[in-house]
Enzyme design. Sequence first.
Site, PDB file in Angstrom:
ATOM      1  N   ASP A   1       0.853  -1.186   0.000  1.00 43.17           N
ATOM      2  CA  ASP A   1       0.000   0.000   0.000  1.00 43.17           C
ATOM      3  C   ASP A   1       0.887   1.234   0.000  1.00 43.17           C
ATOM      4  OD1 ASP A   1      -2.220  -1.513   0.034  1.00 43.17           O
ATOM      5  OD2 ASP A   1      -2.707  -1.198   2.155  1.00 43.17           O
TER       6      ASP A   1
ATOM      7  N   ASP B   1     -13.817  -6.461  -4.064  1.00 46.99           N
ATOM      8  CA  ASP B   1     -13.920  -6.641  -2.624  1.00 46.99           C
ATOM      9  C   ASP B   1     -15.286  -7.258  -2.349  1.00 46.99           C
ATOM     10  OD1 ASP B   1     -11.456  -5.422  -2.298  1.00 46.99           O
ATOM     11  OD2 ASP B   1     -12.329  -3.426  -2.061  1.00 46.99           O
TER      12      ASP B   1
END
Lengths: 213, 252
Positions: B11, B130
């Site tokens: 990330d 997701d």
Amino acid sequence: MIGIVDYGMGNLHSVSKAMERIGLPYVISEDLEVLKTTDGLLLPGVGAFPDAMDILNTTGKAEFLRQWVADGKPLMGICLGMQLLFEESEEHRQTKGLGLLPGKVVKFQGQSADGTPYKVPHMGWNQLHFHQQHPLLNDVEQGYVYFVHSYVVQTEDTQILLATSDYHQDVPAVVGRGSVVGTQFHPEKSSVVGMDLLANFGQLVEKGVKLHD
Amino acid sequence: MLTKRIIPCLDVKEGRVVKGIQFVGLRDAGDPIELAAFYDGQGADELVFLDISASHEGHETMIEVVEEVAGKLAIPFTVGGGIRTLEDMKRVLRAGADKVSLNTAAVLRPELIKEGADFFGAQCMVVAIDAKYDEELGSWRVYTHGGRKATEWEVADWAKHAVSLGAGEILLTSMDQDGAKTGFDVPLLKKVGDAVSVPVIASGGAGNQEHFLEAFNEAGADAALAASIFHYKETSVAEVKSYLKGEGLSIR
């Protein structure tokens, strides 16, 4: 000096960065006058076959590349760039390629001979199997290289198959004839094996070696 | 034979890797370039960079990071986060990324997948999904905006639709398993894997080496992605790969 042919398709940056890592002098250009001054050409490519050929044709690069090879100068195609070397492709619609190597480009069937479905694209690391000796493969390990493609070369001329990989069929992985070579996988993304192969191409170009059958 | 891929995920916020990186021996644990090289050295088959920058400047910095990573890495990498237009994709791919990953933007405007696939080829279009189990639906529901917003999409339906538009790969994150370290979501992976003909990357839930084996052998995943288990050095890419090889899997 290696010339990287810029025709608006794809991964020029990763190819040029690979040249830097190996320490090979290169120039990226779309200008034929500039490319003419180099000793060997790299034709990279990511994208669709018809779009790529369209650009090569309209910018005069297709003709230029054919003449380049007719003059016996080294040309290496990578991924789509390798597929463009062949006679035609069925990607989206039938499109004529550069016609420098015999064969056509067809879509992976997505189903084995016994009817088992498999995934397309052929994406990931797969192992090379060498079929013949070639300066491009000198001291290169028969290791794993990185493929990403949904279309595959089909040829009856086994003489041009320098290496294949197994993905539900024999996948032409390294091809070559005369001064033309190509890799279906991405050598610039294939760790040590890929770097070694690119370095060999660089050597061929620098030495001005003319490759013959 | 094609190998199963192990993919560390980083990330990146405003050009720096965030979310708990515990590395000894690295000059700077927040430097994406250094971490990328570290994982490459360990045998990572691929990397994913998720740009979670909140600002325009942050996304600009990401382009510089991508250029630098491309200069250092001889393995493929995917960039996701904040990619909303064909122009965004062009910039990231031109900077040297091999694939782009679309999530919320693809749900909001599915044609974006087609535009990207038509221009760059399906193989560099990753659609990240997701998903969270929904009792009422009796299946998994697709969420957007970093898992904050529920959509009307059932996961397999969305995956199929995305692939029909040109997605070349599905990065499937289980919101139920994410961070729990109790293993990948095998039923979810199976559901989506059976629905589509493109590679599926398992994400969310990796806690140990056996979990990777499950993802491949039981769920049929083509690749497995993990973040914290690698960042916190609970295991390493090299250890996981060596374990899987020992279990007879095809591993580079």
